[in-house]
Design a protein around this motif. Structure first.
Motif, short mmCIF file in Angstrom:
data_model
loop_
_atom_site.label_atom_id
_atom_site.label_comp_id
_atom_site.label_asym_id
_atom_site.label_seq_id
_atom_site.Cartn_x
_atom_site.Cartn_y
_atom_site.Cartn_z
N ASP A 66 57.13 -0.75 -11.60
CA ASP A 66 56.72 -2.13 -11.37
C ASP A 66 56.08 -2.77 -12.60
O ASP A 66 56.00 -4.00 -12.69
N GLU A 67 55.60 -1.96 -13.52
CA GLU A 67 54.96 -2.49 -14.72
C GLU A 67 55.03 -1.46 -15.83
O GLU A 67 54.54 -0.34 -15.69
N GLY A 68 55.67 -1.83 -16.94
CA GLY A 68 55.78 -0.92 -18.08
C GLY A 68 54.61 -1.06 -19.03
O GLY A 68 53.70 -1.86 -18.81
N PRO A 69 54.62 -0.23 -20.07
CA PRO A 69 55.68 0.71 -20.44
C PRO A 69 55.60 2.01 -19.66
O PRO A 69 54.56 2.37 -19.12
N TYR A 70 56.73 2.73 -19.62
CA TYR A 70 56.82 4.04 -19.00
C TYR A 70 56.50 5.08 -20.08
O TYR A 70 57.22 5.20 -21.06
N LEU A 71 55.42 5.83 -19.89
CA LEU A 71 55.00 6.82 -20.88
C LEU A 71 54.87 8.19 -20.25
O LEU A 71 54.53 8.32 -19.07
N VAL A 72 55.16 9.22 -21.04
CA VAL A 72 54.94 10.62 -20.65
C VAL A 72 53.73 11.11 -21.42
O VAL A 72 53.72 11.06 -22.65
N LEU A 73 52.71 11.58 -20.69
CA LEU A 73 51.44 11.94 -21.31
C LEU A 73 51.04 13.37 -20.94
O LEU A 73 51.49 13.90 -19.92
N PRO A 74 50.19 14.01 -21.75
CA PRO A 74 49.77 15.39 -21.46
C PRO A 74 48.85 15.46 -20.24
O PRO A 74 48.22 14.46 -19.86
N THR A 75 48.76 16.64 -19.66
CA THR A 75 47.96 16.83 -18.45
C THR A 75 46.48 16.57 -18.68
O THR A 75 45.75 16.27 -17.72
N GLU A 76 46.02 16.70 -19.92
CA GLU A 76 44.61 16.44 -20.21
C GLU A 76 44.20 15.00 -19.90
O GLU A 76 43.01 14.70 -19.75
N GLU A 77 45.18 14.11 -19.79
CA GLU A 77 44.89 12.70 -19.52
C GLU A 77 45.07 12.35 -18.04
O GLU A 77 45.15 11.17 -17.68
N ALA A 78 45.11 13.34 -17.17
CA ALA A 78 45.31 13.10 -15.74
C ALA A 78 44.19 12.24 -15.17
O ALA A 78 43.04 12.31 -15.61
N PHE A 79 44.54 11.43 -14.16
CA PHE A 79 43.56 10.58 -13.49
C PHE A 79 44.02 10.34 -12.06
O PHE A 79 45.17 10.60 -11.70
N SER A 80 43.10 9.86 -11.22
CA SER A 80 43.41 9.62 -9.81
C SER A 80 44.07 8.26 -9.63
O SER A 80 43.84 7.32 -10.40
#
Length: 291
Positions: free
Chosen positions: A152-166
């Protein structure tokens, strides 16, 4: 978790989505809160053979799945939809995304879940969502693995697990056997009538929404779109498609795309021996009318 993810969609209320099963107007109703486009009536068709491919995650180079844009721009702002192609046996490392995405399996089988979850393979016609910030893996099995992904809203990014959030969004995995197809309320089921399955959004609250439309084998008719945006991706079958004002008839194999803007009429048909399933994202009512 598997049962929760599988049946969460089914707990959503079935709303009155209307699809015509006679030559009279019958409608799937919704209005958008913000049109994605406001141009003159037009249409666009992208055949799967015309899709331009590149790496989904450029940082992984040749190890990345391939991605091909159907509409919008996943690298920029705003909504977009794109195809993702996986090699047989693909399995990603654990990762997150900055945004929530929705997925529909077109061919092969896809698994998308927590890294420690038991594999739940999703075949053609499955639907899933991956919440923003959630750690997960994606895997695929089959000689031809293809999925449609939508944001629904970009950009589409792939990030490492260390940046996980709820996230407030919930993960959903729905096998085709759990998709609920309905006929137009108040009218007997028709062997040659289209059916609909509601997937996400709430048409009665002036929002965008997504649904499957099933055209039975041998169906011939038209789609009349009233919203300012209408994105459609062929998931199963090879329907033929034609804009009423044009003579060019196109065969849409799975992964092909067409869009309608403003009020437009388009001819559509299924092969005599094969039903067609189309994923639709729209912000307004549309009619599927048998000839």
């Amino acid at each position: 978790m598997k049962n929760i993810r599988t049946f969460l969609l089914l707990a959503l209320p079935l709303i009155s989505i209307v699809i015509a099963v006679t030559c009279t107007n019958s409608q799937v109703t919704s209005q958008s809160i913000e049109p994605e486009s406001a141009t003159k009536p037009t249409s666009e068709v992208v055949l799967r053979s015309e899709v331009q491919w590149g790496p989904l995650n450029p940082a992984r180079g040749d190890q990345s799945p391939r991605a091909g844009t159907l509409w919008g721009d996943r690298t920029g702002s705003g909504p977009s939809g794109f195809l993702v192609e996986f090699v047989d046996g693909f399995s990603s490392p654990p990762h997150i995304h900055n945004i929530t995405y929705r997925g529909v399996a077109i061919s092969g089988t896809v698994h998308n879940d927590d890294p420690n979850a038991e594999k739940m393979w999703l075949p053609t016609g499955s639907f899933w969502t991956q919440p923003a910030g959630g750690v997960h893996i994606t895997a695929a099995e089959g000689s031809n693995n293809l999925a449609y992904i939508e944001i629904d809203e970009g950009p589409y990014l792939v990030l490492p697990t260390e940046e996980a959030f709820s996230s407030d969004d919930k993960p959903i995995n729905v096998d085709p056997s759990n998709i609920v197809w309905i006929d137009q309320p108040g009218i007997p089921a028709s062997a040659n009538g289209p059916k609909v399955a509601f997937l996400w959004g709430n048409p009665q609250d002036d929002q965008l929404y997504g649904s499957f439309v099933k055209l039975p084998a041998g169906f011939t008719g038209k789609i009349l779109s009233h919203g300012s945006t209408f994105h459609a991706v062929v998931i199963q079958g090879q329907p033929q498609y034609q804009v009423t004002s044009e003579t060019d008839l196109k065969t849409l194999v799975p992964g092909s795309y067409f869009s309608l803007k403003e009020e437009s009429v388009h001819q559509v048909s299924s092969k005599a021996t094969e039903e067609s399933i189309i994923y639709v994202r729209t912000n307004g009512k549309f009619d599927v009318i048998p000839a």
